[in-house]
Design a protein around this motif. Structure first.
Motif, PDB file in Angstrom:
ATOM      1  N   ALA A  71      -9.376   7.871  -7.161  1.00  0.00           N
ATOM      2  CA  ALA A  71      -8.159   8.693  -7.130  1.00  0.00           C
ATOM      3  C   ALA A  71      -8.491  10.077  -7.690  1.00  0.00           C
ATOM      4  N   GLU A  92      -9.141   9.078  -2.812  1.00  0.00           N
ATOM      5  CA  GLU A  92      -7.699   9.019  -2.593  1.00  0.00           C
ATOM      6  C   GLU A  92      -7.107  10.339  -3.068  1.00  0.00           C
ATOM      7  N   ASP A 115      -2.293   9.987   0.260  1.00  0.00           N
ATOM      8  CA  ASP A 115      -1.005   9.417  -0.146  1.00  0.00           C
ATOM      9  C   ASP A 115      -0.217  10.517  -0.831  1.00  0.00           C
ATOM     10  N   ARG A 161       3.465   2.914   3.264  1.00  0.00           N
ATOM     11  CA  ARG A 161       3.403   2.484   1.870  1.00  0.00           C
ATOM     12  C   ARG A 161       4.613   1.593   1.594  1.00  0.00           C
ATOM     13  N   HIS A 210       0.677   0.133  -3.892  1.00  0.00           N
ATOM     14  CA  HIS A 210       0.093   0.530  -5.184  1.00  0.00           C
ATOM     15  C   HIS A 210       1.202   0.340  -6.200  1.00  0.00           C
ATOM     16  N   SER A 213       0.229   2.160 -12.494  1.00  0.00           N
ATOM     17  CA  SER A 213      -0.985   2.400 -13.252  1.00  0.00           C
ATOM     18  C   SER A 213      -0.805   1.989 -14.699  1.00  0.00           C
ATOM     19  N   GLN A 214      -1.815   1.427 -15.284  1.00  0.00           N
ATOM     20  CA  GLN A 214      -1.886   1.095 -16.707  1.00  0.00           C
ATOM     21  C   GLN A 214      -0.684   0.256 -17.142  1.00  0.00           C
ATOM     22  N   GLY A 251      -4.569   1.104  -6.597  1.00  0.00           N
ATOM     23  CA  GLY A 251      -5.423   1.069  -7.800  1.00  0.00           C
ATOM     24  C   GLY A 251      -4.683   0.369  -8.910  1.00  0.00           C
ATOM     25  N   LEU A 253      -5.802  -0.737 -11.997  1.00  0.00           N
ATOM     26  CA  LEU A 253      -6.439  -1.658 -12.950  1.00  0.00           C
ATOM     27  C   LEU A 253      -6.350  -1.022 -14.341  1.00  0.00           C
ATOM     28  N   GLU A 290      -8.085   1.982  -4.438  1.00  0.00           N
ATOM     29  CA  GLU A 290      -7.856   3.375  -4.898  1.00  0.00           C
ATOM     30  C   GLU A 290      -7.802   3.382  -6.424  1.00  0.00           C
ATOM     31  N   GLY A 292      -8.422   4.866 -10.187  1.00  0.00           N
ATOM     32  CA  GLY A 292      -8.573   6.136 -10.891  1.00  0.00           C
ATOM     33  C   GLY A 292      -9.059   5.898 -12.310  1.00  0.00           C
ATOM     34  N   ARG A 293      -8.131   5.511 -13.161  1.00  0.00           N
ATOM     35  CA  ARG A 293      -8.427   5.367 -14.582  1.00  0.00           C
ATOM     36  C   ARG A 293      -9.588   4.401 -14.852  1.00  0.00           C
ATOM     37  N   TYR A 397      -7.616  11.458 -16.309  1.00  0.00           N
ATOM     38  CA  TYR A 397      -6.255  11.963 -16.567  1.00  0.00           C
ATOM     39  C   TYR A 397      -6.132  12.800 -17.830  1.00  0.00           C
TER      40      TYR A 397
HETATM   41  C1  LIG Z   1      -2.510   7.359  -9.169  1.00  0.00           C
HETATM   42  C2  LIG Z   1      -2.711   6.515  -7.987  1.00  0.00           C
HETATM   43  C3  LIG Z   1      -3.826   5.676  -7.906  1.00  0.00           C
HETATM   44  C4  LIG Z   1      -4.788   5.495  -9.059  1.00  0.00           C
HETATM   45  O1  LIG Z   1      -4.180   4.800 -10.102  1.00  0.00           O
HETATM   46  P1  LIG Z   1      -5.047   4.282 -11.361  1.00  0.00           P
HETATM   47  O2  LIG Z   1      -4.064   3.617 -12.242  1.00  0.00           O
HETATM   48  O3  LIG Z   1      -5.658   5.474 -11.972  1.00  0.00           O
HETATM   49  O4  LIG Z   1      -6.054   3.332 -10.829  1.00  0.00           O
HETATM   50  C5  LIG Z   1      -4.023   4.981  -6.737  1.00  0.00           C
HETATM   51  N1  LIG Z   1      -3.163   5.079  -5.693  1.00  0.00           N
HETATM   52  C6  LIG Z   1      -2.055   5.866  -5.741  1.00  0.00           C
HETATM   53  C7  LIG Z   1      -1.162   5.935  -4.568  1.00  0.00           C
HETATM   54  C8  LIG Z   1      -1.789   6.584  -6.888  1.00  0.00           C
HETATM   55  O5  LIG Z   1      -0.691   7.352  -6.953  1.00  0.00           O
END
Ligand SMILES: *Cc1c(COP(=O)(O)O)cnc(C)c1O
Length: 452
Positions: A71, A92, A115, A161, A210, A213-214, A251, A253, A290, A292-293, A397
């Protein structure tokens, strides 16, 4: 290769994340990268990132032809994204800026996933023209894509989505699968309409979820993915033909911010998906992820100098150069985003004295509001003026979310590699840039206009 006591060859063990961080702090101190004009910086460790990328690839069987993307919003730095591209990752993106950055960093269009909940007509046209796969957020956007698709012979892979409307995780602001989330098309709200949309459009070939996150449990993520997999199977039955070929599981995780351990792992995440959706792993679908963190946090460290140590009543405060400008989320939502802090001396050696339980520290930033604290009530070794504070787990982030309150400049970001390599990947913003961006040139225009 080394030899062990039995004389057989063993691979040298890889340094731990802690060892790498200590090397980084020592190198930053030795190179005198923290100065009066640059009292803070960030370092992204490529070796740690590589371990995470390798673990992600290893978690998924070949049969699912997984396309793993990073991401961009977690780490929107060209050199770092280029590094991810070179390691077989896709990207992403969620805005025109991130799309341009990803293309610039060397991701080919069909390894990008676009996205965004608010794509303009031009954004959609650019994605279609460059062949960038994307996910449609709502039925109005679908109608826009219909009009663009009408006179195209080829289209990138396009999906909807889906919001599984299954509820929130531990952090409300990070949860996207609530019944009223702003993201995606609600599965409970519009199941029949979604199915019909796919039946009517052979070019809708992927589906996306999705859940946030976290703070989201693996079982929650896996349940949401299974709802979308079931939907894909139902669409196939109703259409009489397989419409959906790619399942984008998003994403989200979670990262462990309390120690250097990576838990849960990508393998745990994959196992949870497999348990909930066996058909996803038969090779029938391509899986897109996807993250990120979880791909970036453990690779990053923020470093800042301690400018003063002071006492305010019973409170001991280390005044540092790490504050809201580099750690906005932690400062504004300290309970949701706690960070560890470590103390090193000016030479970059860890301070190892036993913390005094009667003298807890608040670690403050430089900004002019009382809440500018990155940690409160911490038991730390004795902190002295000139020390270096290191904040682990900030590879995702943090430097990407610079907050320009008090006109505090963006600090430099370095990439670390091996024992001693530190390479600049984003230079610090200068004070003259801060002044220029505050409207220096425009001020001249206004002055001229009002004196005419
Ligand atoms: C932010 C985001 C991610 C990444 O999320 P993480 O928690 O960092 O893994 C993946 N997909 C979408 C659509 C997002 O907005």
């Amino acid at each position: 290769m080394f030899e062990n006591s039995q004389g057989s060859a063993v691979a040298p063990s890889r340094p731990s994340v802690l060892t790498r961080r200590r090397v980084v702090v020592r190198n930053v101190a030795a190179r005198e990268l923290l100065t009066d004009s640059a009292p803070a910086c960030a370092v992204f460790d490529l070796d740690t990132a590589d371990e995470l990328i390798t673990a992600l690839h290893a978690a998924y069987p070949r049969s699912v032809r997984a396309m793993h993307t990073v991401a961009a919003k977690a780490v929107p730095l060209r050199a770092i994204l280029k590094h991810f591209a070179g390691r077989g990752m896709g990207c992403e993106v969620a805005s025109p800026g991130e799309l341009a950055l990803a293309l610039d960093a060397g991701f080919v269009p069909d390894r990008i996933i676009y996205d965004s909940p608010a794509k303009t007509i031009s954004d959609i046209a650019v994605a279609v023209q460059f062949g960038v796969p994307f996910n449609i957020d709502n039925f109005e956007e679908l109608a826009r894509v219909d009009r663009l698709a009408a006179d195209r012979t080829t289209l990138p892979s396009i999906g909807l989505r889906i919001n599984p409307q299954s509820g929130a995780g531990a952090i409300e602001a990070m949860s996207t699968a609530t019944p009223t989330s702003k993201f995606g098309i609600g599965l409970a709200d519009a199941r029949e309409q979604i199915i019909q949309a796919y039946i009517d459009r052979p070019w809708l070939t992927q589906i996306h979820v999705h859940s946030g996150s976290q703070g989201l449990a693996l079982t929650h993520t896996a349940l949401d993915v299974s709802l979308v997999v079931d939907l894909a199977e139902e669409i196939e039955r109703r259409a009489g033909v397989q419409r959906i070929w790619r399942i984008d599981v998003g994403g989200g995780l979670s990262v462990n911010f309390t120690s250097d351990a990576t838990t849960p792992t990508f393998a745990d995440h994959c196992a949870a998906l497999k348990a909930a959706s066996p058909v996803l792993f038969t090779g029938k679908y391509q899986i897109i992820t996807e993250f990120g963190r979880s791909l970036t946090a453990k690779a990053g460290t923020l470093l800042g100098r301690v400018e003063y140590v002071k006492q305010a009543g019973p409170r001991t405060i280390a005044v540092t150069h790490l504050g809201v400008h580099v750690a906005a989320r932690t400062v504004f939502m300290p309970d949701a985003w706690p960070l560890r802090v470590e103390v090193y001396d000016q030479f970059g050696d860890p301070r190892l004295s036993e913390p005094d339980p009667d003298r807890l520290y608040d670690v403050a930033g430089p900004a002019c509001f009382a809440g500018d604290l990155i940690a409160t009530g911490r038991a730390l070794p004795t902190v002295e003026t000139g020390d270096i504070i290191a904040v682990p787990d900030t590879g995702g982030y943090y430097v990407s979310n610079h907050f320009s309150y008090n006109s505090l400049p963006r600090p430099a970001v370095y990439a670390a590699r091996g024992e001693g390599v530190l390479t600049l990947v984003r230079r610090a913003q200068t004070i003259s840039e801060v002044v220029a961006e505050s409207g220096e040139a425009e001020l001249r225009e206004l002055t001229t206009a009002t004196t005419e």
